[in-house]
Design an enzyme around this catalytic site. Structure first.
Site, PDB file in Angstrom:
ATOM      1  N   HIS A   1      -8.970  -4.284  -2.480  1.00  0.00           N
ATOM      2  CA  HIS A   1      -7.636  -3.773  -2.150  1.00  0.00           C
ATOM      3  C   HIS A   1      -7.776  -2.468  -1.377  1.00  0.00           C
ATOM      4  O   HIS A   1      -7.514  -1.366  -1.887  1.00  0.00           O
ATOM      5  CB  HIS A   1      -6.827  -3.566  -3.423  1.00  0.00           C
ATOM      6  CG  HIS A   1      -5.359  -3.402  -3.167  1.00  0.00           C
ATOM      7  ND1 HIS A   1      -4.577  -4.395  -2.608  1.00  0.00           N
ATOM      8  CD2 HIS A   1      -4.517  -2.343  -3.394  1.00  0.00           C
ATOM      9  CE1 HIS A   1      -3.340  -3.958  -2.503  1.00  0.00           C
ATOM     10  NE2 HIS A   1      -3.275  -2.713  -2.962  1.00  0.00           N
TER      11      HIS A   1
ATOM     12  N   SER B   1      -0.312  -2.575   1.412  1.00  0.00           N
ATOM     13  CA  SER B   1       0.089  -2.972   0.061  1.00  0.00           C
ATOM     14  C   SER B   1       1.613  -2.927  -0.078  1.00  0.00           C
ATOM     15  O   SER B   1       2.326  -3.604   0.665  1.00  0.00           O
ATOM     16  CB  SER B   1      -0.610  -2.071  -0.961  1.00  0.00           C
ATOM     17  OG  SER B   1      -0.476  -2.582  -2.272  1.00  0.00           O
TER      18      SER B   1
ATOM     19  N   ASP C   1      -9.541  -9.046  -2.989  1.00  0.00           N
ATOM     20  CA  ASP C   1      -8.501  -8.116  -3.442  1.00  0.00           C
ATOM     21  C   ASP C   1      -8.240  -8.313  -4.939  1.00  0.00           C
ATOM     22  O   ASP C   1      -7.857  -9.399  -5.380  1.00  0.00           O
ATOM     23  CB  ASP C   1      -7.217  -8.365  -2.648  1.00  0.00           C
ATOM     24  CG  ASP C   1      -6.218  -7.232  -2.782  1.00  0.00           C
ATOM     25  OD1 ASP C   1      -6.113  -6.662  -3.878  1.00  0.00           O
ATOM     26  OD2 ASP C   1      -5.534  -6.924  -1.787  1.00  0.00           O
TER      27      ASP C   1
END
Length: 242
Positions: A214, A125, A181
Site C-alpha cells: 500500500h 488510497s 497491497d
C-alpha cells in the site's frame, strides 16, 4: 470538519494547468509534495500548479473513533474485507461532503482562468477514491483523473450522481494498484477499474505492480508522470489521444 488550507506548489512559468492530488487516510498534503518538487528539479511541468489538499480531522471508526485526517469515515478495512461488504459500510455523507470540497477547488482554478481540460484530479488510497468519485460526478470535463491504490466509492449508487450529459465520459483515467497491497485489496482496485468502464468511461488504464504494497514505487510514479505529460502537455502542444 473544515479542511485545512491546501499546500500549493505554484507554476514556474505562466500558469496554464493544475494538478490537484489528495492524500490518504492519516496523511497530509505535505506527504506528497515531494512529487512536485522532484519534477521541478528535473525541469518538468513548469506551467503546472500543484495543489495538495489537507483533509479535516474526523473520527475514524477503524481507528477506535480517534480523530485523524480523513476524507470520510472508514468502518472496515483490510485484506479480508469483501468488496460488496465494503460498499454497504461506506460513509456516504462524508464522501459527498468531500466531493463538494473538491468541486470547490476545481471551481477556484476555473475562476482563475484555468480551463477545465487543463485540470487533473487524483490521489492515493482514500484520496484516490474521492478523486475518482468527484471526477465521475463532476459537471466539468477535466483533463485527466488518476487513482493510486484506491477503489470506486458508492459503486452501487454512483449513477445517481452522474450529470445527465456525463462530461467526463471521454476523460482519461489512470488507475494503479500494487499486487501485494495489504490495506486496500488488489481485487478492489481491479474490480473498480472494470466498474468505472461499465459506467461508460471510455478511456481507463489500469496498471498493476508486482511486490508493491500500500504505497507507490518509482515505476508507478514514472507511469503517472507519462500520464500527466499526455493529459496536460505544455501549451501549444496537443494532448495525445484527446
Amino acid at each position: 470538519m473544515t479542511p485545512r488550507a491546501p499546500f500549493i506548489v505554484p507554476a514556474l512559468k505562466k500558469h496554464t494547468a493544475t494538478v490537484i492530488m489528495a492524500h490518504g487516510l492519516g496523511d497530509s498534503g505535505a506527504g506528497w509534495m515531494g512529487l512536485a518538487q522532484n519534477w521541478r528539479r528535473r525541469g518538468m511541468f513548469d506551467e503546472v500548479a500543484f495543489i495538495f489538499p489537507n483533509a479535516p480531522m474526523i473520527p475514524i471508526t477503524v481507528n477506535f473513533g480517534m480523530s485523524m485526517p480523513g476524507w470520510y469515515d472508514i468502518t472496515k478495512l483490510g485484506r479480508d474485507l469483501d468488496f460488496e461488504e465494503s460498499i454497504r459500510s461506506q460513509d456516504e455523507e462524508g464522501i459527498l461532503r468531500s466531493r463538494d470540497y473538491f468541486n470547490v477547488l476545481i471551481k477556484e482554478q476555473i475562476d482563475q482562468g484555468i480551463k477545465p481540460s487543463r485540470i487533473v484530479l487524483g490521489g492515493f488510497s482514500q484520496g484516490g477514491a474521492i478523486s475518482v468519485f468527484a471526477s465521475i460526478t463532476n459537471k466539468e470535463k477535466l483533463g485527466g483523473v488518476f487513482g493510486l491504490s484506491c477503489y470506486l466509492l458508492l459503486s452501487d449508487r454512483i449513477k445517481n450522481q452522474i450529470p445527465e450529459d456525463f462530461p467526463n465520459k471521454k476523460t482519461p483515467f489512470f488507475l494503479a494498484h500494487g499486487l501485494d497491497d495489504e490495506v486496500v485489496n488488489y481485487e478492489f482496485g481491479k474490480t473498480s477499474s472494470e466498474l468505472v468502464k461499465q459506467l461508460g468511461v471510455e478511456d481507463v488504464t489500469f496498471k498493476s505492480y508486482p511486490d508493491l504494497g500500500h504505497s507507490a514505487d518509482p515505476t508507478e510514479i514514472q507511469d503517472l508522470e507519462q500520464f500527466l505529460n499526455k493529459t496536460i502537455p505544455a501549451e501549444g502542444e496537443t494532448a495525445a489521444g484527446l
